[in-house]
Design an enzyme around this catalytic site. Structure first.
Site, PDB file in Angstrom:
ATOM      1  CG  ASP A  96      -2.254   0.707   0.919  1.00 58.19           C
ATOM      2  OD1 ASP A  96      -2.200   1.922   0.624  1.00 58.19           O
ATOM      3  OD2 ASP A  96      -3.327   0.083   0.989  1.00 58.19           O
ATOM      4  CG  HIS A 137      -4.762   2.162  -1.754  1.00 52.95           C
ATOM      5  ND1 HIS A 137      -4.857   2.571  -0.449  1.00 52.95           N
ATOM      6  CD2 HIS A 137      -5.999   2.276  -2.287  1.00 52.95           C
ATOM      7  CE1 HIS A 137      -6.120   2.913  -0.200  1.00 52.95           C
ATOM      8  NE2 HIS A 137      -6.822   2.756  -1.294  1.00 52.95           N
ATOM      9  CD  GLU A 185     -10.305   3.803  -0.207  1.00 48.91           C
ATOM     10  OE1 GLU A 185     -11.144   3.953   0.688  1.00 48.91           O
ATOM     11  OE2 GLU A 185      -9.114   3.577   0.027  1.00 48.91           O
TER      12      GLU A 185
END
Ligand SMILES: *[C@@H]1O[C@H](CO)[C@@H](O)[C@H](O)[C@H]1NC(C)=O
Ligand SMILES: *[C@@H]1O[C@H](CO)[C@@H](O)[C@H](O)[C@H]1NC(C)=O
Length: 425
Positions: free
Chosen positions: A236, A290, A357
């Site tokens: 991440d 990420h 996201e």
């Protein structure tokens, strides 16, 4: 009045007596169907086990190794662990009885004991593959423990046998006077199968680093609970703990500290440990969001590393996404994926490419995009996903994505792709 008072007193006493004498059962998860009796059986190390009619030599702590899985080795490991749970890691069930009650109700050690002497395991189907896709494993089983000391397990798959062994181990408790193990519930008959195909845990080892023993312990916990997936969110923006030998700078610059990483042998160990427990590993390298931490070693492929105010550019700091129109990205991802995918493919049919996201506004900071206009971004994202999923398919794996890729960003994914709903919001 008096009579009914008497009666209710009697029925209260009766129900107290029933409560006290009902053997405690702690089979988990609750099986689809179970019937039990009230005979006591003992168990110890002198258990003789057969698998499909042949003697199965078993040993405490036996762990099959390597990536060439066989059903009988998996079952052998399962028997060793089940017996270890019964004989080495058991407990006196004080908490399952009323105060001061256990010692007066547990079986008398001085009386003659009937031991469980045989466990006969029959697997009726063949485990065609150790990379089953969702729905391919029949995890059902039948477990019977007779008052004559003979127990049988029948299951279609070795995974079903493992689930049965788990229930078997949960039948027995330790005696308060020492290393004696018993069930008060014989005869036992259980038929069981899971309600859902995918029962798992997502383990994020990137935002926080977890040592190997925590990961293996978590896989144990999944197996104890008859769960069948461990999804490892391996990288991440916060840290890159996954060693990629073809790109060692990723973990050298991106891990929280030297040694806070998973070597290729660690990753193999995690995956083998999981498969041997009927838990399928699914490894995720999240893209294109990420991905900020890769900027420390590969600044040219990342947009907006650590940009502020972070709320404008990502879901949580530090921000950073893969650039969407940068020619250096493809060779980088080719290298990354040709390193990781062959190390995953012996153990699982899936590879998770992330996709959650993705912050469109971040692309205003991407010198190769320069806008947050979805009319520009969506076609670039489509190209990115198409190429990335082609890498996964080329390695013989099925791509997985988070739901936003098709549901929020209108990217079309292949019919083979497994779409994972978001659970973490
Ligand atoms: C898109 O970018 C414009 C120009 O920088 C900005 O005014 C707008 O707020 C951005 N939209 C979103 C959704 O962030
Ligand atoms: C995706 O399509 C829906 C429905 O047409 C639309 O409302 C939404 O804005 C689109 N999203 C993107 C990122 O283009």
């Amino acid at each position: 009045m008096v009579l009914s008072g008497c009666r209710s007193m009697f029925s209260m006493l009766l129900s107290l007596w029933l409560l006290a004498s009902t053997p405690v059962l702690a089979i988990w998860p609750a099986p689809s169907s179970i019937s039990t009796g009230d005979s006591t059986l003992w168990i110890g190390s002198a258990l003789s086990v057969t698998y499909n009619g042949k003697n199965l030599p078993w040993a405490y702590g036996y762990e099959p190794s390597g990536s060439k899985f066989s059903s009988s080795e998996i079952v052998r490991g399962g028997v060793g662990r089940a017996m270890g749970s019964i004989v080495h890691n058991n407990f006196v069930p004080w908490m399952l009885y009323n105060r001061m009650e256990l010692e007066t109700t547990e079986p008398n050690l001085l009386k003659p004991k009937t031991y469980i002497t045989h466990l006969d395991i029959t697997q009726s189907g063949t485990d065609k593959t150790f990379k089953p896709v969702a729905g391919e494993v029949d995890e059902s089983y039948t477990l019977k423990v007779g008052t004559n000391g003979k127990a049988t397990i029948t299951a279609v798959s070795s995974t079903g046998v493992l689930r049965a062994l788990e229930s078997f181990s949960q039948l027995f408790f330790q005696h308060s006077k020492g290393a004696f193990f018993y069930t008060k519930s014989a005869p036992v008959s259980i038929t069981d199968k899971p309600e859902y195909d995918h029962r798992g845990v997502l383990f994020d080892v990137s935002r926080s680093f977890f040592p190997m023993e925590s990961i293996l312990r978590t896989i144990d916990a999944l197996a104890y609970n008859k769960m069948n997936r461990i999804h490892i969110h391996a990288t991440d923006s916060q840290s890159w703990p996954l060693e990629i030998p073809a790109l060692p700078e990723l973990h050298q610059k991106g891990a929280y500290a030297q040694g806070k990483t998973y070597s290729p042998s660690d990753l193999a160990t995690i995956q083998q440990y999981a498969v041997n427990r009927g838990v399928q590993p699914i490894i995720e390298i999240d893209t294109p969001g990420h991905f900020g931490i890769a900027a420390l070693s590969h600044p040219d492929i990342v947009a907006g590393w650590n940009s502020e105010p972070w709320t404008a550019y990502c879901a949580e700091p530090p921000c950073g996404q893969i650039r969407l129109n940068e020619p250096k990205v493809d060779p980088f991802l080719d290298k990354l994926m040709s390193d990781i995918l062959p190390r995953v493919s012996p153990y699982t049919p899936y590879f998770h490419t992330g996709g959650d996201e993705v912050n469109f506004n971040m692309y205003t900071l991407d010198p190769t995009v320069g806008t947050n206009d979805s009319a520009v971004i969506v076609p670039l994202l489509q190209k990115f996903i198409d190429k990335h999923h082609a890498r996964v398919r080329k390695a013989g794996l099925i791509p997985m994505v988070w739901e936003e890729i098709p549901a929020s960003y209108n990217v079309t994914v292949g019919k083979d792709v497994v779409i994972q709903p978001q659970g973490h919001h």
